[in-house]
Write a protein that holds these residues in place. Structure first.
Motif, mmCIF file in Angstrom:
data_model
loop_
_atom_site.group_PDB
_atom_site.id
_atom_site.type_symbol
_atom_site.label_atom_id
_atom_site.label_comp_id
_atom_site.label_asym_id
_atom_site.label_seq_id
_atom_site.Cartn_x
_atom_site.Cartn_y
_atom_site.Cartn_z
ATOM 1 N N ARG A 43 58.285 38.172 -0.022
ATOM 2 C CA ARG A 43 58.896 39.308 0.592
ATOM 3 C C ARG A 43 59.868 39.225 1.711
ATOM 4 O O ARG A 43 60.794 39.959 1.915
ATOM 5 N N PHE A 44 59.649 38.080 2.687
ATOM 6 C CA PHE A 44 60.320 38.007 3.824
ATOM 7 C C PHE A 44 60.025 36.364 4.256
ATOM 8 O O PHE A 44 58.982 36.201 4.489
ATOM 9 N N LEU A 45 61.204 36.033 4.504
ATOM 10 C CA LEU A 45 61.344 34.489 5.137
ATOM 11 C C LEU A 45 61.441 34.227 6.140
ATOM 12 O O LEU A 45 62.484 35.149 6.913
ATOM 13 N N TYR A 46 60.949 33.404 7.040
ATOM 14 C CA TYR A 46 61.043 33.375 8.633
ATOM 15 C C TYR A 46 62.036 32.110 9.047
ATOM 16 O O TYR A 46 62.058 31.078 8.243
ATOM 17 N N ASP A 47 62.974 32.083 10.169
ATOM 18 C CA ASP A 47 63.183 30.884 10.669
ATOM 19 C C ASP A 47 62.412 30.685 11.871
ATOM 20 O O ASP A 47 61.511 31.676 12.157
#
Length: 229
Positions: free
Chosen positions: A177-181
């Motif tokens: 749903r949501f990928l982070y750096d």
């Protein structure tokens, strides 16, 4: 130290065998989990017993930990929606481990989970948090089109090139749903009150957080998040 070094070498060898295989290998995965469990047990010999929570357990139970996931199953001790709340009293947990969970919930649920983790941890408690690294995926899978990564994506994810591989990592057929750096994840963690350090695969200053990690292909973030005393 010698046994830990030997275990780390064995785990790395098994990861290479898994990552470079021409077809999926359940035997390699099973041996990896066995070596990981033995190394963890050795690290904890004589250690004080803590209350430890494993969030996003899926099919992977960790001995001595409370294994939590959204749906009940044989490897799950407690079924709960960790993106909404954690069903524990404030300051009742010593350690949290979560690998490849936070990317499966949207950004607002991710913030709630981080806030809940901060709430339930005791002062001085630590959360070990692993998740795919968006920057590494862009650079290594899409821009550099690293052959090793693309081959693994073909074998395990059924993709046919850099575009498909990158999209699969981002979406996982709708499961992501949501990928982070690193920059954004640090911001979310620090906004909740955590002190954040970046760590390495299966390495930790805290013996309870060693030999927990399932994977490291250079595409992941490894953080330990400390609730100030």
């Amino acid at each position: 130290m010698w046994r830990a070094w030997q275990s780390q070498r064995r785990l790395r060898a098994l990861q290479r065998a898994y990552y470079d295989a021409a077809e999926p290998s359940e035997a390699v995965i099973g041996e990896y989990l066995r070596v990981l469990a033995e190394a963890r047990a050795e690290e904890l010999r004589g250690a004080p017993q803590l209350v430890c929570l494993h969030v996003g357990a899926g099919g992977h139970a960790i001995d001595g930990w409370i294994d939590l996931d959204l749906e009940a199953g044989p490897s799950v001790d407690l079924a709960a929606n960790a993106g909404a709340s954690l069903p524990f009293r404030t300051e009742s947990i010593d350690r949290i481990h979560s690998e490849d969970f936070i990317e499966h919930i949207d950004a607002s649920a991710g913030k709630r989970f981080v806030g809940e983790a901060f709430r339930v941890l005791r002062p001085g408690g630590i959360m070990r948090l692993l998740t795919p690294d968006l920057r590494a995926l862009v650079e290594r899978v899409y821009l550099q089109r690293a052959r090793r990564h693309l081959r693994w994506c073909n074998v395990y994810l059924g993709t046919g090139g850099a575009c498909e591989a990158f999209n699969m990592h981002l979406r996982m057929n709708g499961e992501h749903r949501f990928l982070y750096d690193e920059e954004h994840l640090r911001f979310v963690l620090m906004a909740a009150g955590f002190e954040v350090r970046r760590v390495r695969y299966n390495r930790s200053p805290d013996r309870h957080l060693r030999f927990l990690d399932l994977r490291d292909f250079g595409l992941n973030l490894f953080f330990e998040c400390v609730k100030p005393s």
